[in-house]
Motif scaffolding. Structure first.
Motif, PDB file in Angstrom:
ATOM      1  N   THR A 194       0.874  -1.615  -0.101  1.00  0.00           N
ATOM      2  CA  THR A 194       0.107   0.250  -0.123  1.00  0.00           C
ATOM      3  C   THR A 194       0.746   1.265   0.210  1.00  0.00           C
ATOM      4  OG1 THR A 194      -1.943   1.260   0.737  1.00  0.00           O
ATOM      5  CG2 THR A 194      -0.398  -0.415   2.316  1.00  0.00           C
ATOM      6  N   GLN A 200      -7.714   8.569  11.191  1.00  0.00           N
ATOM      7  CA  GLN A 200      -7.575   8.374   9.108  1.00  0.00           C
ATOM      8  C   GLN A 200      -8.666   7.976   8.728  1.00  0.00           C
ATOM      9  OE1 GLN A 200      -6.352   3.706  10.939  1.00  0.00           O
ATOM     10  NE2 GLN A 200      -6.819   3.466   8.800  1.00  0.00           N
ATOM     11  N   GLY A 201      -8.801   7.980   7.761  1.00  0.00           N
ATOM     12  CA  GLY A 201      -9.924   8.713   6.815  1.00  0.00           C
ATOM     13  C   GLY A 201     -10.799   7.864   7.356  1.00  0.00           C
ATOM     14  N   ARG A 202     -11.139   6.347   7.252  1.00  0.00           N
ATOM     15  CA  ARG A 202     -12.551   5.816   7.342  1.00  0.00           C
ATOM     16  C   ARG A 202     -13.171   5.661   8.405  1.00  0.00           C
ATOM     17  NH1 ARG A 202      -9.175   0.181   7.336  1.00  0.00           N
ATOM     18  NH2 ARG A 202      -7.802   1.435   6.530  1.00  0.00           N
ATOM     19  N   GLU A 260     -15.403   8.328   7.046  1.00  0.00           N
ATOM     20  CA  GLU A 260     -16.212   7.976   6.539  1.00  0.00           C
ATOM     21  C   GLU A 260     -17.311   7.342   7.804  1.00  0.00           C
ATOM     22  OE1 GLU A 260     -14.472   5.332   4.619  1.00  0.00           O
ATOM     23  OE2 GLU A 260     -13.390   6.377   3.752  1.00  0.00           O
ATOM     24  N   PHE A 280     -13.876   4.030  -2.008  1.00  0.00           N
ATOM     25  CA  PHE A 280     -12.751   2.972  -1.933  1.00  0.00           C
ATOM     26  C   PHE A 280     -14.319   1.787  -0.857  1.00  0.00           C
ATOM     27  CE2 PHE A 280      -9.484   1.756   1.486  1.00  0.00           C
ATOM     28  CZ  PHE A 280      -9.024   0.982   0.401  1.00  0.00           C
ATOM     29  N   THR A 335     -13.800   0.660   2.471  1.00  0.00           N
ATOM     30  CA  THR A 335     -13.886   1.292   3.708  1.00  0.00           C
ATOM     31  C   THR A 335     -15.009   2.377   3.557  1.00  0.00           C
ATOM     32  OG1 THR A 335     -12.355   3.239   3.777  1.00  0.00           O
ATOM     33  CG2 THR A 335     -11.832   1.034   4.406  1.00  0.00           C
ATOM     34  N   THR A 386     -13.945  10.769  -5.577  1.00  0.00           N
ATOM     35  CA  THR A 386     -12.524   9.557  -4.969  1.00  0.00           C
ATOM     36  C   THR A 386     -11.533  10.155  -5.835  1.00  0.00           C
ATOM     37  OG1 THR A 386     -14.261   8.144  -4.474  1.00  0.00           O
ATOM     38  CG2 THR A 386     -11.984   7.979  -4.025  1.00  0.00           C
ATOM     39  N   ASN A 433      -8.703   5.550  -6.698  1.00  0.00           N
ATOM     40  CA  ASN A 433      -8.386   4.129  -5.614  1.00  0.00           C
ATOM     41  C   ASN A 433      -8.581   2.432  -6.349  1.00  0.00           C
ATOM     42  OD1 ASN A 433      -6.150   2.582  -4.765  1.00  0.00           O
ATOM     43  ND2 ASN A 433      -7.325   2.646  -2.859  1.00  0.00           N
ATOM     44  N   ASP A 449     -13.971  13.396  -1.154  1.00  0.00           N
ATOM     45  CA  ASP A 449     -12.670  11.678  -1.206  1.00  0.00           C
ATOM     46  C   ASP A 449     -11.141  12.062  -1.075  1.00  0.00           C
ATOM     47  OD1 ASP A 449     -10.803   9.871  -0.199  1.00  0.00           O
ATOM     48  OD2 ASP A 449     -12.317   8.019  -0.387  1.00  0.00           O
ATOM     49  N   ARG A 488      -5.902  10.982  -2.453  1.00  0.00           N
ATOM     50  CA  ARG A 488      -4.655  11.622  -3.398  1.00  0.00           C
ATOM     51  C   ARG A 488      -5.619  12.928  -4.497  1.00  0.00           C
ATOM     52  NH1 ARG A 488      -6.132   6.126  -2.584  1.00  0.00           N
ATOM     53  NH2 ARG A 488      -4.691   4.868  -1.544  1.00  0.00           N
ATOM     54  N   SER A 544      -7.896  10.695   3.698  1.00  0.00           N
ATOM     55  CA  SER A 544      -7.001   9.803   4.793  1.00  0.00           C
ATOM     56  C   SER A 544      -5.910  11.435   4.660  1.00  0.00           C
ATOM     57  CB  SER A 544      -6.775   8.819   4.258  1.00  0.00           C
ATOM     58  OG  SER A 544      -5.970   8.263   4.317  1.00  0.00           O
ATOM     59  N   LYS A 598      -3.094   9.497   5.366  1.00  0.00           N
ATOM     60  CA  LYS A 598      -2.047   8.674   5.255  1.00  0.00           C
ATOM     61  C   LYS A 598      -1.379   8.477   3.937  1.00  0.00           C
ATOM     62  CE  LYS A 598      -2.293   5.175   7.704  1.00  0.00           C
ATOM     63  NZ  LYS A 598      -3.399   3.766   8.211  1.00  0.00           N
ATOM     64  N   LYS A 599      -2.402   9.058   2.794  1.00  0.00           N
ATOM     65  CA  LYS A 599      -1.499   9.261   1.139  1.00  0.00           C
ATOM     66  C   LYS A 599      -1.428  10.452   1.124  1.00  0.00           C
ATOM     67  CE  LYS A 599      -4.465   5.448   1.433  1.00  0.00           C
ATOM     68  NZ  LYS A 599      -5.735   5.484   3.398  1.00  0.00           N
ATOM     69  N   ARG A 638      -2.083  -5.014  -7.178  1.00  0.00           N
ATOM     70  CA  ARG A 638      -1.864  -3.827  -7.469  1.00  0.00           C
ATOM     71  C   ARG A 638      -0.372  -3.357  -6.868  1.00  0.00           C
ATOM     72  NH1 ARG A 638      -4.488   0.670  -3.028  1.00  0.00           N
ATOM     73  NH2 ARG A 638      -3.338  -0.501  -1.019  1.00  0.00           N
TER      74      ARG A 638
HETATM   75  N1  F0G Z   1     -10.392   6.250   0.491  1.00  0.00           N
HETATM   76  C1  F0G Z   1      -9.239   6.044   0.029  1.00  0.00           C
HETATM   77  C2  F0G Z   1      -9.579   6.694  -2.004  1.00  0.00           C
HETATM   78  C3  F0G Z   1      -8.459   5.145   0.324  1.00  0.00           C
HETATM   79  O1  F0G Z   1      -7.158   4.414  -1.021  1.00  0.00           O
HETATM   80  C4  F0G Z   1      -8.715   4.672   1.061  1.00  0.00           C
HETATM   81  C5  F0G Z   1      -7.576   3.799   1.784  1.00  0.00           C
HETATM   82  C6  F0G Z   1      -8.889   5.524   2.278  1.00  0.00           C
HETATM   83  C7  F0G Z   1     -10.552   6.278   2.215  1.00  0.00           C
HETATM   84  C8  F0G Z   1      -9.501   4.905   3.589  1.00  0.00           C
HETATM   85  O2  F0G Z   1      -8.245   5.247   4.554  1.00  0.00           O
HETATM   86  O3  F0G Z   1      -6.730   3.930   5.799  1.00  0.00           O
HETATM   87  O4  F0G Z   1      -7.133   6.034   6.368  1.00  0.00           O
HETATM   88  O5  F0G Z   1      -8.978   4.732   6.925  1.00  0.00           O
HETATM   89  N2  F0G Z   1      -6.482   3.572   1.263  1.00  0.00           N
HETATM   90  C9  F0G Z   1      -5.985   2.078   1.634  1.00  0.00           C
HETATM   91  C10 F0G Z   1      -5.175   1.403   0.153  1.00  0.00           C
HETATM   92  C11 F0G Z   1      -5.999   1.110   2.817  1.00  0.00           C
HETATM   93  O6  F0G Z   1      -3.684   0.909   0.355  1.00  0.00           O
HETATM   94  O7  F0G Z   1      -5.402   1.862  -0.538  1.00  0.00           O
HETATM   95  P1  F0G Z   1      -7.716   5.584   6.037  1.00  0.00           P
END
Ligand code: F0G
Length: 461
Positions: free
Chosen positions: A53, A102-104, A107, A127, A129, A185, A189, A218, A221, A258, A260-261, A407
């Motif tokens: 990931t 985190q993102g979820r 959500e 996505f 989640t 989104t 993804n 969303d 990215r 999220s 984290k991206k 992926r």
């Molecule tokens: N939205 C998108 C487009 C994502 O790709 C992800 C997470 C989330 C929401 C949720 O965010 O992980 O911070 O809770 N995607 C990761 C992946 C897990 O591997 O594509 P999160």
């Protein structure tokens, strides 16, 4: 005119290093057996190049580590919150900014407030989640990608777009009062990290405004999407990527992110909205499960790192390197005879395992077979997006997923061109003997989200 160089230059130099873990093929064979052919069960120190990931796996900059030291850990009203709030507000233009872990979490909070039984959320593609949180609230999630998004072989600039004619039809059929929001989104993804054009986003925004349906982005990215717009939508070529991103956000009523991206951090996220009524209810849930609204499940230092990351991610040298290094992997795989989803996306390359291993039927998980072979051959970890992840097993009957993909997600600022060359070499090696690869059978797995915990075994000839 400035000379354009062919070599991809990583726009950073290395300050801290982390050793890679080498294993032998015999060791990896044992690791695979012990993990029951599920790469989620492989300890990270047995992985050489980890492309599982791009989420939370990026490298922070010296400036971000510096900002971490400034983190104010006060429970309420921490200065770090105001730094974070300003960074998100300046970028998105939204008024209310709620941090989450985190993102979820964003959500879950938004869906608990706005969705529910009888409601349908429409997206270019949810996505996993996001879909799961819509469904957990009792609602339904409807994906309306453009048809070219599902044609993996033919490149097009904006395969992440939403089918706007289908959106209008669906609004008429489902009824405005049953649609709490539309989610775009960026990038898409679930459809190979393909971008959405400004023109498509504007059109979706116009339709949503006309029907008074909130449009939520969303934004996981958003920077990669904005840079694709700069490169591929001629009208926007002369603008700064920050201006493009700001225009994207201005077309919607709020966003979930999220961090984290594209905030270049290892943990974090946020919800940013203009609707005071939604925010009041979201804030209640935030306090209930994430934390006080000025930290929302994060440490003050995390908020500082996000604020800095949101600035760095819009650096065009960074984005040039980011998209070119993903495209470089795509070029290498194509040359090695490996079919990929065309064109490569923003955060990774998706290999078309159905085409690469046509002798393995979906019921024998060709994507997972390739994931395992990639690990066995070269210690590279990837993820299957196919029948193991999305196939259904009901009463003994097998319903395959519409695609069998693998992926290769690229962590941000972590690997160099030589690491990517190694991945290409591993694929070229596997391509030579692709027809000899065998499928897998499912030994044990739950009905849903089986890919995380499933146990598999190689099929015998
Ligand atoms: N939205 C998108 C487009 C994502 O790709 C992800 C997470 C989330 C929401 C949720 O965010 O992980 O911070 O809770 N995607 C990761 C992946 C897990 O591997 O594509 P999160």
């Amino acid at each position: 005119m400035e000379k354009v160089w062919k070599t991809i230059i990583e726009p950073f130099r290395v300050k801290t290093v982390e050793p890679l873990c080498f294993t032998t093929q015999a060791e990896r064979e044992k690791v695979l057996q012990k993990a029951a052919y599920n790469v989620f069960a492989i300890p990270a120190d047995k992985v050489l190049i980890d492309l599982l990931t791009d989420s939370g796996t990026g490298a922070m900059s010296a400036q971000q580590w510096g900002a971490i030291m400034r983190g104010d850990e006060s429970y309420a009203g921490a200065t770090s919150f105001f730094v974070f709030e300003k960074a998100v507000r300046d970028l998105t233009g939204y008024h209310y900014i709620l941090p989450v872990h985190q993102g979820r979490a964003a959500e879950r909070i938004l869906m608990s407030v706005a969705c529910g039984p009888g409601k349908t959320v429409i997206s270019n593609s949810h996505f996993d989640t996001t879909r799961a949180n819509v469904e957990a609230s009792g609602g339904a999630a409807l994906d309306l990608p453009v048809p070219e998004g599902l044609d993996f072989d033919v490149p097009a600039p904006f395969k992440g777009n939403m089918d706007v004619a289908a959106l209008e039809r669906s609004i008429r059929k489902i009824g405005v009062k049953n649609i709490p929001m539309v989610i775009m989104t960026l990038t898409n993804n679930s459809l190979a990290g393909q971008p959405v054009s400004m023109a498509n986003l504007r059109e979706v925004s116009r339709i949503c405004r006309q029907h008074r349906i909130p449009l939520i982005i969303d934004a996981a990215r958003f920077a990669e999407n904005a840079f694709f717009i700069k490169l591929r939508e001629p009208k926007h070529a002369g603008r700064s990527v920050r201006e493009i991103a700001q225009e994207m956000f201005s077309l919607a009523s709020g966003c979930m992110m999220s961090a984290k991206k594209d905030a270049l951090v290892n943990i974090g996220g946020f919800l940013a909205l203009n609707d005071a009524e939604w925010v009041a209810r979201c804030r209640e849930l935030l306090i209930l499960t994430e934390g006080f609204p000025t930290y929302g499940g994060l440490a003050g230092r995390d908020l500082e790192a996000i604020a800095q990351g949101l600035v760095e991610v819009l650096d065009e040298h960074y984005l040039t390197y980011r998209l070119r290094s993903v495209a470089y992997l795509g070029d290498g795989l194509r040359k090695a005879g490996v079919p990929i989803v065309e064109p490569p996306g923003g955060h990774g390359v998706y290999v078309n395992a159905k085409k690469f291993l046509p002798h393995i039927p979906p019921s024998s998980y060709p994507g997972q077979a390739l994931v395992c072979e990639l690990y066995r051959t070269a210690g590279i970890r990837s993820v299957e997006i196919g029948s193991l992840m999305f196939g259904r097993r009901c009463n003994g009957a097998f319903v395959p997923a519409p695609m069998e993909l693998v992926r290769l997600a690229i962590p941000r600022r972590v690997y160099t061109q030589s690491h990517i060359d190694y991945v290409i070499e591993a694929f070229a090696d596997i391509a030579q003997r692709a027809q000899k690869l065998r499928g897998l059978r499912l030994v044990e797995g739950p009905q849903r989200l089986a890919h995380f915990t499933a146990k598999l075994a190689p099929e015998t000839a």
